[in-house]
Design an enzyme around this catalytic site. Structure first.
Site, PDB file in Angstrom:
ATOM      1  N   SER A  77       0.814  -1.218   0.000  1.00 53.79           N
ATOM      2  CA  SER A  77       0.000   0.000   0.000  1.00 53.79           C
ATOM      3  C   SER A  77       0.846   1.267   0.000  1.00 53.79           C
ATOM      4  O   SER A  77       0.397   2.309  -0.476  1.00 53.79           O
ATOM      5  CB  SER A  77      -0.930   0.014   1.216  1.00 53.79           C
ATOM      6  OG  SER A  77      -0.181  -0.042   2.427  1.00 53.79           O
ATOM      7  N   ASP A 239      -6.950   7.560   8.813  1.00 50.88           N
ATOM      8  CA  ASP A 239      -6.936   6.274   9.524  1.00 50.88           C
ATOM      9  C   ASP A 239      -5.774   6.182  10.516  1.00 50.88           C
ATOM     10  O   ASP A 239      -5.674   5.206  11.262  1.00 50.88           O
ATOM     11  CB  ASP A 239      -6.932   5.097   8.547  1.00 50.88           C
ATOM     12  CG  ASP A 239      -5.630   4.938   7.762  1.00 50.88           C
ATOM     13  OD1 ASP A 239      -4.657   5.666   8.017  1.00 50.88           O
ATOM     14  OD2 ASP A 239      -5.598   4.060   6.861  1.00 50.88           O
ATOM     15  N   HIS A 242      -1.975   4.853   7.420  1.00 54.08           N
ATOM     16  CA  HIS A 242      -1.298   5.053   6.141  1.00 54.08           C
ATOM     17  C   HIS A 242      -0.930   6.531   5.990  1.00 54.08           C
ATOM     18  O   HIS A 242      -1.619   7.388   6.539  1.00 54.08           O
ATOM     19  CB  HIS A 242      -2.203   4.632   4.976  1.00 54.08           C
ATOM     20  CG  HIS A 242      -2.557   3.179   4.989  1.00 54.08           C
ATOM     21  ND1 HIS A 242      -3.684   2.700   5.634  1.00 54.08           N
ATOM     22  CD2 HIS A 242      -1.931   2.105   4.450  1.00 54.08           C
ATOM     23  CE1 HIS A 242      -3.730   1.379   5.487  1.00 54.08           C
ATOM     24  NE2 HIS A 242      -2.681   0.997   4.781  1.00 54.08           N
TER      25      HIS A 242
END
Length: 270
Positions: A77, A239, A242
């Site tokens: 990611s 969040d 990330h």
């Protein structure tokens, strides 16, 4: 990027060797549940803005040209850009535009990175890329290996093996080594310290293995860790897990010079 349940299980496994007490087991188990509740499960996919970026800053566009610099992103990611607020803030896009400006050539970006990937996930990504090997590539991987309890030596050796597949095909490769998981505030102590220890140990092992290849490694934990640790509200996405666009801009900033040098964009630096 990281599975908190797996991290807690890894802590249990490590602790059991030294006789982890029932109190410690309960503490880590509780902390893992707490962190999962705070972070939640990502429900969105990263943006995708693959295409050709021109030196004048325009793009992505459809462009057929023999003078295109082919650029690819591989990994998890962090390479895919999960958490970026818009397509133009993806790390691959930031780097593609910068490469186009520095080289004076259009740059074609192809993103092979997949959120949640471990180093084993590089195999199918690179399989797909070798059909038409890129000129330059960035690899960012490692966080999910920590939480999956993959042996550090095995993980680092596999990374070097996959990187060699790219360099053998003529691709100049720059690898951002495992980030510092200890900067993720929702992971409480002492679980966060364990995450930091393992992630930094993996980063060191990755660097050792990559030194035996033609790739260039960039120590992301050492360079970016203090920024994310001291200014989390500026560099993490909502969040708190990330990076956001500013966080990815920091990462792209430390990757750009090695990428230009490795790809021969700055001829005088070779």
């Amino acid at each position: 990027m990281v599975g908190l349940r797996a991290l807690r299980v890894a802590a249990m496994t490590a602790g059991s060797v030294g006789g982890l007490s029932g109190v410690a087991y309960t503490l880590l188990n509780t902390q893992s549940r707490q962190a999962r509740t705070i972070i939640g499960v990502p429900r969105d996919l990263p943006f995708n803005a693959d295409g050709v970026y021109r030196p004048d800053g325009t793009g992505p566009v459809a462009l057929s040209s023999t003078d295109v610099l082919r650029f690819a992103m591989f990994g998890d990611s962090s390479a895919a850009g999960l958490g970026a607020e818009s397509p133009d803030r993806l790390p691959g896009v930031v780097l593609a535009r910068a490469l186009a400006e520095e080289s004076g050539r259009p740059v074609r970006l192809v993103t092979h990175a997949v959120s949640g990937s471990r180093t084993t996930g590089l195999i199918p990504q690179i399989d797909a890329a070798l059909v038409d090997p890129p000129d330059v590539a960035v690899v960012m991987i490692g966080g999910n290996d920590v939480t999956a309890r993959m042996r550090i030596g095995t993980s680092a050796a596999l990374l070097a093996e996959q990187v060699r597949r790219l360099t053998d095909a003529g691709t100049a490769v720059v690898v951002g080594t495992c980030p510092d998981l200890g900067t993720i505030r929702p992971i409480p102590q002492p679980l966060r310290t364990l995450a930091q220890h393992w992630s930094r140990a993996l980063a060191r092992a990755q660097t050792r293995e990559l030194n035996r290849t033609e790739a260039t490694s960039v120590p992301m934990a050492a360079i970016l860790g203090p920024w994310f640790r001291d200014r989390p509200d500026e560099y993490f996405s909502p969040d708190r897990f990330h990076p956001n666009g500013d966080g990815y801009a920091l990462a792209a900033g430390v990757m750009l010079a090695p990428l230009c040098a490795a790809g021969g964009v700055w001829k005088s630096s070779r």
